[in-house]
Scaffold this active site. Sequence first.
Site, mmCIF file in Angstrom:
data_model
loop_
_atom_site.group_PDB
_atom_site.id
_atom_site.type_symbol
_atom_site.label_atom_id
_atom_site.label_comp_id
_atom_site.label_asym_id
_atom_site.label_seq_id
_atom_site.Cartn_x
_atom_site.Cartn_y
_atom_site.Cartn_z
ATOM 1 N N GLU A 181 0.871 -1.175 0.000
ATOM 2 C CA GLU A 181 0.000 0.000 0.000
ATOM 3 C C GLU A 181 0.907 1.224 0.000
ATOM 4 O O GLU A 181 1.461 1.594 1.037
ATOM 5 C CB GLU A 181 -0.926 -0.019 1.227
ATOM 6 C CG GLU A 181 -1.864 -1.212 1.273
ATOM 7 C CD GLU A 181 -2.849 -1.246 0.130
ATOM 8 O OE1 GLU A 181 -3.111 -0.175 -0.470
ATOM 9 O OE2 GLU A 181 -3.348 -2.333 -0.195
ATOM 10 N N CYS A 229 -2.424 9.358 2.327
ATOM 11 C CA CYS A 229 -1.903 8.811 1.069
ATOM 12 C C CYS A 229 -2.856 9.018 -0.094
ATOM 13 O O CYS A 229 -2.420 9.084 -1.250
ATOM 14 C CB CYS A 229 -1.568 7.329 1.236
ATOM 15 S SG CYS A 229 -2.984 6.300 1.689
#
Length: 453
Positions: free
Chosen positions: A206, A240
């Site tokens: 991720e 993010c």
Amino acid sequence: MEITEKQRKFFRSNKTRDIAYRREILVRLKNVLKENEQNFYDAVYKDLRKSEYEAYATELSLVFSELNDALSNLASRSRKKRVRTNLVNLPGRSYLLPEPYGVCLVVSTWNYPFQLSLIPLISAVAAGNTVILKTSEYAPQSSAAIARAINSNFPPELMYVIEGDAETGKKLLENRFDKIFFTGSTAIGRLVYQQAAKHLTPVTLELGGKSPAFVFDDISARMAAKRIVWSKFLNSGQTCIAIDYILVKREFQEKLISLIISAVKEVLGSNPAESDNYVSIVNSRHLERLKSLLDKDKVVYGGEWNDEKLYLSPTIMKDVTFTDKVMEDEIFGPVLPVVPYDNLEEAINEVKDRPKPLSLYVFSRDKKIRNRLLNEISFGGATVNDGIMHISNPHLPFGGVGESGIGGYHGQYGFDAFTHYKSVLEKTYLFEPFLKYLPYKNWKKKILKLLIE
């Protein structure tokens, strides 16, 4: 490493394959997290000045939602899945048998220390694995709070939290794991991938990237501006999937910026530095990096900082081009560049020429435009007419593509991330097709072609 061997021995006892045991652990985990809720709030405030409300809304609420989802679907996800059997294998039956990988390593990061540590851990345990969790040294109070909660309430052979710096993480990766789940930067993700390759260990990565938002002039402008501001400056942009930059028609740029500035004042107040709801930058190194991205000639709002308080104001830049420094790498902070364009085709190609983003945002009422962008641009996940909210739906996988990540998780997809599905075909002794056996004759080939084609 002693802890990995201890977990491997425990996994081979088959205890974690027991659904009742997994349920018992997940229920206990939920209780432990509730008992430690105030400790978590206190810790994340010390690390990031994150308020209790924001810590619950953006972290613990998602953790508890994931736990509830895992408990509700544990039995159905763990049972074998029947699939169709083709003609050549009849009579018989086919199915997929879910199997936990084994000893898993979860490496989390600092910006959402509870969410990004505990949700993968929940998925791993629900799938029947043992877990070693490496937390981030950049959020030391939160890391310590997680370690105390887990290590004092669960046997280390099932789950164990390891704190430490990058060197600790590097030594951990020298061990053989059955699955590695990493959340962090693309640069470190590459190193994790290289280490995993030495043992052919499957990974979920991720990562991040520059997530664009296309904003068109047919929108409900004030509401869109408010949603942009909330999603961009949440956690001071240290998200993010935050909007990294805005792409807008040149003639709409001034109006949009004016609306965004008004929304900043409405959402964050006229002086975010004094607000209890504006998160600090994680450390001085990150603050210095963010300051270096600011072009004073293009800053139209904000651009103020306080080194001692690790504060950088919500900052908006206009007339930004793809050659500006702020457009080189993921910003990961409260700086919002607005990139005007004259030709949509050229703007789309600029995005496509760069690494695939973790997220894409499209603000438009025009279904044709929305579909064009969603189909032409490669990305991990998207939200239309809002920012970052796709992460809140557990029925959607969360993850990237290319340099923004490998694999996804949340809900069923989290269970799948920590599961190997064994393919099984069971045959009976009722019938055996003669076409399998010698001699191979042309007439047999004709029959086979008739059946297949």
